[in-house]
Scaffold this active site. Structure first.
Site, PDB file in Angstrom:
ATOM      1  N   ARG A 195       0.329  18.018   0.144  1.00 35.99           N
ATOM      2  CA  ARG A 195       0.349  17.678   1.427  1.00 35.99           C
ATOM      3  C   ARG A 195       1.156  18.882   2.250  1.00 35.99           C
ATOM      4  NH1 ARG A 195       3.449  12.498   1.951  1.00 35.99           N
ATOM      5  NH2 ARG A 195       4.190  13.150  -0.004  1.00 35.99           N
TER       6      ARG A 195
ATOM      7  N   ASN B  39      -0.672  10.776   1.448  1.00 38.89           N
ATOM      8  CA  ASN B  39      -1.078  10.043   0.418  1.00 38.89           C
ATOM      9  C   ASN B  39      -1.608   8.766   0.547  1.00 38.89           C
ATOM     10  OD1 ASN B  39       0.145  12.179  -1.076  1.00 38.89           O
ATOM     11  ND2 ASN B  39       2.172  11.149  -1.603  1.00 38.89           N
TER      12      ASN B  39
END
Length: 92
Positions: free
Chosen positions: A22, A40
């Protein structure tokens, strides 16, 4: 003159959680001038919303197939998104 914006939602599967996927996606997005988010999912995938100029979004989509060095990307599935374009790229 209006700038064309593309909005795409991608889900990335493989070894993509716990490997800075990320944060690395955010770095790439900011470099390309793309807004959106990376977060996520409970099933182990990462979801990315990318909004920006079509060529920049395409470059980010291409990068998602590789990800950061510690990641092992198995698949990337993208589809057009109707979400409002965020002002920045965030990690959630």
């Amino acid at each position: 003159m209006t700038t064309t914006q593309e909005k795409t939602r991608c889900t990335i599967s493989g070894r993509v959680q716990g490997v800075c996927f990320r944060a690395a996606t955010q770095e790439q997005a900011v470099r390309l001038g793309v807004t959106g988010y990376a977060r996520n999912l409970r099933d182990g995938r990462v979801e990315v919303l990318a909004c920006g100029p079509p060529e920049a979004v395409a470059q980010l989509r291409e990068w998602l197939h590789e990800g950061p060095p510690a990641a092992t990307v198995e698949s990337v599935a993208c589809e057009p998104a109707d979400d409002p374009a965020p002002a920045e790229f965030s990690v959630g």
